[in-house]
Scaffold this motif. Structure first.
Motif, PDB file in Angstrom:
ATOM      1  N   UNK A 114      34.610  -0.816 163.667  1.00  0.00           N
ATOM      2  CA  UNK A 114      35.129  -1.738 164.678  1.00  0.00           C
ATOM      3  C   UNK A 114      36.652  -1.799 164.637  1.00  0.00           C
ATOM      4  N   UNK A 115      37.226  -1.718 163.447  1.00  0.00           N
ATOM      5  CA  UNK A 115      38.684  -1.689 163.323  1.00  0.00           C
ATOM      6  C   UNK A 115      39.259  -0.496 164.068  1.00  0.00           C
ATOM      7  N   UNK A 116      38.639   0.652 163.892  1.00  0.00           N
ATOM      8  CA  UNK A 116      39.109   1.851 164.579  1.00  0.00           C
ATOM      9  C   UNK A 116      38.946   1.707 166.088  1.00  0.00           C
ATOM     10  N   UNK A 117      37.804   1.180 166.520  1.00  0.00           N
ATOM     11  CA  UNK A 117      37.600   0.966 167.960  1.00  0.00           C
ATOM     12  C   UNK A 117      38.646   0.023 168.539  1.00  0.00           C
ATOM     13  N   UNK A 118      38.998  -1.013 167.773  1.00  0.00           N
ATOM     14  CA  UNK A 118      39.982  -1.980 168.239  1.00  0.00           C
ATOM     15  C   UNK A 118      41.343  -1.331 168.438  1.00  0.00           C
ATOM     16  N   UNK A 119      41.756  -0.525 167.484  1.00  0.00           N
ATOM     17  CA  UNK A 119      43.055   0.148 167.588  1.00  0.00           C
ATOM     18  C   UNK A 119      43.064   1.108 168.770  1.00  0.00           C
ATOM     19  N   UNK A 120      41.983   1.841 168.931  1.00  0.00           N
ATOM     20  CA  UNK A 120      41.901   2.771 170.059  1.00  0.00           C
ATOM     21  C   UNK A 120      41.947   2.022 171.396  1.00  0.00           C
ATOM     22  N   UNK A 121      41.212   0.917 171.486  1.00  0.00           N
ATOM     23  CA  UNK A 121      41.182   0.147 172.728  1.00  0.00           C
ATOM     24  C   UNK A 121      42.552  -0.440 173.040  1.00  0.00           C
ATOM     25  N   UNK A 122      43.207  -0.993 172.021  1.00  0.00           N
ATOM     26  CA  UNK A 122      44.528  -1.575 172.229  1.00  0.00           C
ATOM     27  C   UNK A 122      45.520  -0.516 172.692  1.00  0.00           C
ATOM     28  N   UNK A 123      45.464   0.652 172.063  1.00  0.00           N
ATOM     29  CA  UNK A 123      46.380   1.736 172.440  1.00  0.00           C
ATOM     30  C   UNK A 123      46.150   2.188 173.881  1.00  0.00           C
ATOM     31  N   UNK A 124      44.908   2.036 174.343  1.00  0.00           N
ATOM     32  CA  UNK A 124      44.575   2.424 175.719  1.00  0.00           C
ATOM     33  C   UNK A 124      44.939   1.340 176.733  1.00  0.00           C
ATOM     34  N   UNK A 125      45.448   0.202 176.227  1.00  0.00           N
ATOM     35  CA  UNK A 125      45.881  -0.866 177.118  1.00  0.00           C
ATOM     36  C   UNK A 125      44.891  -1.988 177.300  1.00  0.00           C
ATOM     37  N   UNK A 126      43.779  -1.944 176.547  1.00  0.00           N
ATOM     38  CA  UNK A 126      42.771  -2.989 176.658  1.00  0.00           C
ATOM     39  C   UNK A 126      42.869  -3.945 175.480  1.00  0.00           C
ATOM     40  N   UNK A 127      42.548  -5.206 175.720  1.00  0.00           N
ATOM     41  CA  UNK A 127      42.392  -6.148 174.617  1.00  0.00           C
ATOM     42  C   UNK A 127      41.053  -5.878 173.956  1.00  0.00           C
ATOM     43  N   UNK A 128      40.964  -6.147 172.659  1.00  0.00           N
ATOM     44  CA  UNK A 128      39.709  -5.863 171.982  1.00  0.00           C
ATOM     45  C   UNK A 128      39.210  -7.053 171.192  1.00  0.00           C
ATOM     46  N   UNK A 129      38.039  -7.504 171.541  1.00  0.00           N
ATOM     47  CA  UNK A 129      37.247  -8.391 170.712  1.00  0.00           C
ATOM     48  C   UNK A 129      35.811  -7.914 170.877  1.00  0.00           C
ATOM     49  N   UNK A 130      35.056  -7.902 169.823  1.00  0.00           N
ATOM     50  CA  UNK A 130      33.649  -7.554 169.967  1.00  0.00           C
ATOM     51  C   UNK A 130      33.000  -8.616 170.843  1.00  0.00           C
ATOM     52  N   UNK A 131      31.941  -8.276 171.590  1.00  0.00           N
ATOM     53  CA  UNK A 131      31.296  -9.274 172.448  1.00  0.00           C
ATOM     54  C   UNK A 131      30.929 -10.553 171.707  1.00  0.00           C
ATOM     55  N   UNK A 132      30.374 -10.430 170.507  1.00  0.00           N
ATOM     56  CA  UNK A 132      29.981 -11.624 169.752  1.00  0.00           C
ATOM     57  C   UNK A 132      31.195 -12.464 169.399  1.00  0.00           C
ATOM     58  N   UNK A 133      32.268 -11.804 168.975  1.00  0.00           N
ATOM     59  CA  UNK A 133      33.478 -12.538 168.608  1.00  0.00           C
ATOM     60  C   UNK A 133      34.110 -13.180 169.833  1.00  0.00           C
ATOM     61  N   UNK A 134      34.086 -12.477 170.965  1.00  0.00           N
ATOM     62  CA  UNK A 134      34.648 -13.047 172.188  1.00  0.00           C
ATOM     63  C   UNK A 134      33.940 -14.339 172.555  1.00  0.00           C
ATOM     64  N   UNK A 135      32.612 -14.301 172.560  1.00  0.00           N
ATOM     65  CA  UNK A 135      31.864 -15.499 172.925  1.00  0.00           C
ATOM     66  C   UNK A 135      32.165 -16.648 171.972  1.00  0.00           C
ATOM     67  N   UNK A 136      32.204 -16.350 170.671  1.00  0.00           N
ATOM     68  CA  UNK A 136      32.436 -17.396 169.678  1.00  0.00           C
ATOM     69  C   UNK A 136      33.822 -18.011 169.844  1.00  0.00           C
ATOM     70  N   UNK A 137      34.831 -17.160 169.933  1.00  0.00           N
ATOM     71  CA  UNK A 137      36.201 -17.658 170.004  1.00  0.00           C
ATOM     72  C   UNK A 137      36.455 -18.397 171.305  1.00  0.00           C
ATOM     73  N   UNK A 138      35.996 -17.825 172.431  1.00  0.00           N
ATOM     74  CA  UNK A 138      36.227 -18.488 173.715  1.00  0.00           C
ATOM     75  C   UNK A 138      35.566 -19.862 173.713  1.00  0.00           C
ATOM     76  N   UNK A 139      34.334 -19.947 173.194  1.00  0.00           N
ATOM     77  CA  UNK A 139      33.649 -21.233 173.154  1.00  0.00           C
ATOM     78  C   UNK A 139      34.385 -22.237 172.274  1.00  0.00           C
ATOM     79  N   UNK A 140      34.869 -21.771 171.116  1.00  0.00           N
ATOM     80  CA  UNK A 140      35.546 -22.680 170.197  1.00  0.00           C
ATOM     81  C   UNK A 140      36.919 -23.089 170.712  1.00  0.00           C
ATOM     82  N   UNK A 141      37.656 -22.123 171.247  1.00  0.00           N
ATOM     83  CA  UNK A 141      39.012 -22.426 171.704  1.00  0.00           C
ATOM     84  C   UNK A 141      39.002 -23.275 172.974  1.00  0.00           C
ATOM     85  N   UNK A 142      37.999 -23.059 173.814  1.00  0.00           N
ATOM     86  CA  UNK A 142      37.940 -23.836 175.045  1.00  0.00           C
ATOM     87  C   UNK A 142      37.828 -25.323 174.758  1.00  0.00           C
TER      88      UNK A 142
END
Length: 219
Positions: A114-142
């Motif tokens: 996942x670390x490697x995928x994150x670096x590759x995604x960021x370099x390609x111009x995309x933000x990276x959070x795994x789907x599970x992490x996205x849901x958790x963080x968005x719910x908590x931060x909201x």
């Protein structure tokens, strides 16, 4: 390997953490760790001088912490994409980091692949959070965002078309372009076009900011 390697700067005050990240990233032939720093000040200088594509930035560091360094880093090395290293216990800090233009966040116990995928995604111009992490963080931060922001978010989302709102809602769920396409019966290329359009209309720098806005707006 085709093209230039992805140039990565690691900024963490723990040598063992840096060594572990370096070992994982250098196992991928398309990633090159060009420098390591132990504080935010070093991260800013190293990202600029080494023309980094991606910076892995710890939050808790001496001299200058990651949150203070992030806006300076964005000014000094605007082409660099910043992934914040964090724990769920620091979620309020993560909110600030994302709002300052961080490309996403990773937990320090993230799996190597996942670390490697994150670096590759960021370099390609995309933000990276795994789907599970996205849901958790968005719910908590909201839950910590002010009510007034909810009204602002709804006003901004009102400028979108119905299909654009559909895409934004799935961004808020942490779905990838491919998964969004399957859900909406669209090609991945079409979804990517819609995502770019949504980010531009909402004045969001990345998918993470758009996901937070979607949750604020109640999508």
């Amino acid at each position: 390997m085709t093209g230039s390697p992805i140039r990565v700067v690691i900024a963490d005050d723990e040598p063992l953490i840096r060594a572990g990240i370096r070992m994982i990233l250098t196992s991928d032939q398309e990633i090159e760790v060009v420098a390591e720093g132990a504080n935010g000040r070093e991260a800013v200088e190293l990202a600029r001088s080494h023309r980094a594509d991606v910076v892995l930035l710890d939050i808790q560091m001496p001299v200058m912490d990651g949150l203070t360094a992030l806006p300076e880093l964005r000014r000094a090395a605007p082409a660099a994409r910043v992934i914040v290293l964090t724990t769920f216990g620091e979620r309020d800090n993560v909110l600030r980091a994302l709002e300052h233009g961080g490309a996403g966040f990773l937990l320090k116990d993230t799996a190597p692949a996942e670390l490697i995928r994150a670096v590759r995604a960021a370099a390609a111009g995309d933000a990276y959070l795994s789907p599970a992490a996205t849901r958790h963080v968005v719910e908590q931060l909201a839950s910590v965002r002010a009510v007034t922001r909810d009204a602002e978010a709804r006003s901004r989302v009102a400028t979108l078309s119905a299909r654009e709102r559909d895409v934004l809602a799935l961004l808020g769920e942490g779905l990838s372009n491919a998964d969004t396409g399957r859900r909406l019966h669209m090609s991945e290329a079409t979804v990517k076009t819609y995502v770019s359009r949504v980010l531009a209309k909402l004045d969001c720098e990345n998918r993470v900011q758009a996901a937070l806005l979607a949750r604020d707006a109640g999508l």
